[in-house]
Write a protein that holds these residues in place. Structure first.
Motif, PDB file in Angstrom:
ATOM      1  N   UNK A 239      82.742  16.545  18.218  1.00 47.46           N
ATOM      2  CA  UNK A 239      81.614  16.335  17.321  1.00 47.46           C
ATOM      3  C   UNK A 239      82.040  16.299  15.872  1.00 47.46           C
ATOM      4  N   UNK A 240      82.897  17.223  15.488  1.00 52.76           N
ATOM      5  CA  UNK A 240      83.403  17.247  14.119  1.00 52.76           C
ATOM      6  C   UNK A 240      84.279  16.026  13.848  1.00 52.76           C
ATOM      7  N   UNK A 241      85.167  15.714  14.784  1.00 54.55           N
ATOM      8  CA  UNK A 241      86.066  14.576  14.588  1.00 54.55           C
ATOM      9  C   UNK A 241      85.311  13.268  14.424  1.00 54.55           C
ATOM     10  N   UNK A 242      84.318  13.036  15.290  1.00 53.40           N
ATOM     11  CA  UNK A 242      83.533  11.811  15.187  1.00 53.40           C
ATOM     12  C   UNK A 242      82.769  11.749  13.866  1.00 53.40           C
ATOM     13  N   UNK A 243      82.214  12.882  13.448  1.00 52.80           N
ATOM     14  CA  UNK A 243      81.406  12.910  12.232  1.00 52.80           C
ATOM     15  C   UNK A 243      82.236  12.589  10.996  1.00 52.80           C
ATOM     16  N   UNK A 244      83.419  13.174  10.922  1.00 49.71           N
ATOM     17  CA  UNK A 244      84.262  12.968   9.746  1.00 49.71           C
ATOM     18  C   UNK A 244      84.937  11.606   9.785  1.00 49.71           C
ATOM     19  N   UNK A 245      85.559  11.282  10.916  1.00 54.01           N
ATOM     20  CA  UNK A 245      86.269  10.009  11.003  1.00 54.01           C
ATOM     21  C   UNK A 245      85.293   8.838  10.949  1.00 54.01           C
ATOM     22  N   UNK A 269      92.746   3.272   7.733  1.00 53.78           N
ATOM     23  CA  UNK A 269      93.580   2.533   8.675  1.00 53.78           C
ATOM     24  C   UNK A 269      94.729   3.404   9.177  1.00 53.78           C
ATOM     25  N   UNK A 270      95.352   4.150   8.266  1.00 52.82           N
ATOM     26  CA  UNK A 270      96.425   5.053   8.671  1.00 52.82           C
ATOM     27  C   UNK A 270      95.902   6.096   9.660  1.00 52.82           C
ATOM     28  N   UNK A 271      94.691   6.615   9.407  1.00 50.04           N
ATOM     29  CA  UNK A 271      94.069   7.556  10.332  1.00 50.04           C
ATOM     30  C   UNK A 271      93.876   6.919  11.705  1.00 50.04           C
ATOM     31  N   UNK A 272      93.389   5.692  11.719  1.00 47.87           N
ATOM     32  CA  UNK A 272      93.104   5.015  12.979  1.00 47.87           C
ATOM     33  C   UNK A 272      94.384   4.721  13.757  1.00 47.87           C
ATOM     34  N   UNK A 273      95.435   4.319  13.047  1.00 48.64           N
ATOM     35  CA  UNK A 273      96.718   4.106  13.720  1.00 48.64           C
ATOM     36  C   UNK A 273      97.237   5.407  14.319  1.00 48.64           C
ATOM     37  N   UNK A 274      97.077   6.492  13.567  1.00 51.23           N
ATOM     38  CA  UNK A 274      97.500   7.795  14.076  1.00 51.23           C
ATOM     39  C   UNK A 274      96.647   8.213  15.270  1.00 51.23           C
ATOM     40  N   UNK A 275      95.353   7.896  15.218  1.00 48.72           N
ATOM     41  CA  UNK A 275      94.466   8.182  16.343  1.00 48.72           C
ATOM     42  C   UNK A 275      94.956   7.472  17.597  1.00 48.72           C
ATOM     43  N   UNK A 300      94.890  21.683  26.127  1.00 50.64           N
ATOM     44  CA  UNK A 300      93.666  21.447  25.356  1.00 50.64           C
ATOM     45  C   UNK A 300      93.526  22.458  24.220  1.00 50.64           C
ATOM     46  N   UNK A 301      93.742  23.738  24.527  1.00 46.12           N
ATOM     47  CA  UNK A 301      93.648  24.774  23.504  1.00 46.12           C
ATOM     48  C   UNK A 301      94.657  24.576  22.386  1.00 46.12           C
ATOM     49  N   UNK A 302      95.876  24.206  22.758  1.00 54.10           N
ATOM     50  CA  UNK A 302      96.911  23.973  21.749  1.00 54.10           C
ATOM     51  C   UNK A 302      96.536  22.797  20.851  1.00 54.10           C
ATOM     52  N   UNK A 303      95.993  21.721  21.443  1.00 52.08           N
ATOM     53  CA  UNK A 303      95.576  20.569  20.648  1.00 52.08           C
ATOM     54  C   UNK A 303      94.467  20.917  19.678  1.00 52.08           C
ATOM     55  N   UNK A 304      93.524  21.759  20.122  1.00 54.77           N
ATOM     56  CA  UNK A 304      92.428  22.164  19.236  1.00 54.77           C
ATOM     57  C   UNK A 304      92.953  22.973  18.059  1.00 54.77           C
ATOM     58  N   UNK A 305      93.910  23.844  18.296  1.00 60.07           N
ATOM     59  CA  UNK A 305      94.496  24.647  17.219  1.00 60.07           C
ATOM     60  C   UNK A 305      95.147  23.748  16.174  1.00 60.07           C
ATOM     61  N   UNK A 332      95.641  14.292  15.769  1.00 62.46           N
ATOM     62  CA  UNK A 332      95.265  15.476  16.547  1.00 62.46           C
ATOM     63  C   UNK A 332      93.790  15.527  16.933  1.00 62.46           C
ATOM     64  N   UNK A 333      92.983  14.595  16.431  1.00 61.62           N
ATOM     65  CA  UNK A 333      91.532  14.741  16.550  1.00 61.62           C
ATOM     66  C   UNK A 333      90.999  14.601  17.967  1.00 61.62           C
ATOM     67  N   UNK A 334      91.753  13.973  18.855  1.00 56.81           N
ATOM     68  CA  UNK A 334      91.222  13.728  20.196  1.00 56.81           C
ATOM     69  C   UNK A 334      92.039  14.372  21.307  1.00 56.81           C
TER      70      UNK A 334
END
Length: 424
Positions: A239-245, A269-275, A300-305, A332-334
């Motif tokens: 929810x946070x990732x979608x809202x900000x990105x 664009x750099x964010x999207x490539x990283x995504x 999953x927990x490690x990715x969230x951190x 890291x957002x997804x």
């Protein structure tokens, strides 16, 4: 544990793995590409919409968030339809609704008209990921779901890439209305491609239960301890990732980072490539690390951190207009999308559509609330001029989002530890 029949699912249908990719994965990938483009394009065109129409930050947040509201509202019936009728037919019809929404958005002149168009787009692309995940569960063995999902999700990242620099370039030869008219046409093309190319799979993953029986399955999902252990973290982080990105990264970069429209588009664009890279990395890493004994819950927990740490760095004020923190944000957002295959593996194959949409509905409700609430919080501050807002307004708003994510992470750690051990 996957059965031999599960492992040979695609071979038994007479399809090689590459033919499945060509006639199943790629057509659905076209829809998911468009869904991510629709989701994130407002971050680039927001300034032009405000310039053309009398909208403020709160209005813009609400307008953009209608995508998430309609998306979320249709998730429950979507799961039932996918499990009953299969992904091909459902996705074909829904994309036509998205095309209609894009057309209405392209000619809208009021907040109401634009909101209707945006809501129809959200409804129309609400099945792009879920139909694709359903198709993946029908055509690939279960132990390969995280890998295939990760590679597939990268096409969404490419859609986010297209919503930045390429969209900015297109806006030099047309306006945002012409852009959405073109998107409407492209959406019709992808709908036709899915209908004409994707084969039906009647014998696998289709629910034969009555609609009452299917609803009882939904109740079972929402009554499950494993669902409520894993889902809240994915809901909060996504929810946070979608809202900000999808919206607020653009205004942050303009108001806090001081970037012009070209600079904002470059960072997005750099964010999207990283995504995109992050999706593939997550899928490959999960595939490899599971073989080494690491659970999807642990990953999953490690990715969230990692994602929360990146947000804390951005909010701290130590960086403002630099690209690299936002690259890490996209990468890291997804990572919490591993919750989808984790939960799909916990239920029968015939319930996979309902399992995925049960999570997705809550993710997009959260995205709607957070995106709208962020606009409302930022709007409380006095504009600094030229429709901009002070850095403190953004930092406080993003900081509140971090606190929500930390609470969900704490819940995840405690709840997962209390689950019974999974059978090998």
């Amino acid at each position: 544990m996957a059965t031999q029949a599960d492992n040979n699912r695609n071979q038994s249908a007479g399809y090689s793995i590459w033919k499945v990719v060509l006639v199943v994965v790629l057509p659905f990938a076209g829809g998911y590409f468009l869904s991510y483009l629709y989701r994130t394009v407002n971050a680039v065109i927001s300034g032009r919409i405000i310039a053309d129409l009398p909208l403020d930050a709160s209005d813009l947040g609400l307008l953009t968030a209608f995508y998430f509201l309609a998306f979320a509202a249709f998730q429950m019936p979507l799961g039932l339809l996918l499990d009953r009728f299969g992904p091909r037919r459902v996705q074909t019809v829904l994309l036509l609704a998205a095309a209609m929404g894009a057309f209405i958005f392209s000619i809208g002149t009021t907040l109401f008209e634009l909101s209707v168009g945006r809501a129809l787009i959200g409804l129309g692309v609400s099945g792009c990921l879920m139909a694709s995940l359903k198709a993946i569960t029908m055509w690939f063995p279960s132990e390969r779901w995280p890998l295939v999902n990760g590679c597939f999700l990268a096409t969404g990242g490419l859609g986010a890439v297209a919503a930045t620099g390429p969209v900015e370039a297109l806006l030099s030869i047309t306006d945002w209305r012409g852009l959405f008219l073109g998107l409407a046409a492209a959406t019709i093309v992808v709908s036709a491609l899915i209908f004409l190319v994707v084969p039906e799979r009647q014998e696998v993953g289709r629910s034969r239960a009555s609609f009452r029986g299917q609803w009882e399955g939904v109740v079972d999902i929402y009554s499950s301890r494993v669902f409520w252990a894993a889902a809240p973290l994915c809901i909060a982080v996504q929810g946070v990732g979608f809202s900000i990105h999808g919206l607020w990264a653009g205004p942050w970069l303009a108001d806090v980072g001081g970037l012009d429209s070209t600079g904002v588009a470059t960072v997005l664009m750099a964010m999207a490539l990283a995504l995109t890279a992050g999706f593939v990395f997550t899928g490959v890493a999960a595939d490899r690390l599971q073989r080494m004994g690491f659970s999807l819950d642990r990953l999953t927990g490690f990715g969230a951190i990692l994602f929360i740490a990146v947000q804390a760095l951005i909010v701290s004020g130590l960086v403002t207009s630099e690209i690299w923190p936002w690259v890490l944000f996209g990468f890291t957002s997804n990572m919490t999308v591993l919750v989808y295959p984790r939960l799909a593996q916990a239920f029968s194959l015939e319930m996979s559509g309902r399992v995925n949409t049960s999570v997705n509905m809550l993710v997009f409700i959260a995205a709607f609330v957070m995106q709208y609430a962020m606009g409302g919080l930022i709007e409380l501050a006095t504009p600094t001029g030229a429709d901009g807002y002070p850095a403190s307004a953004y930092r406080i708003t993003f900081g509140i989002a971090i606190l929500i994510e930390l609470a969900s992470l704490a819940w995840f750690v405690l709840a997962v530890r209390r689950l019974p051990a999974r059978k090998a």
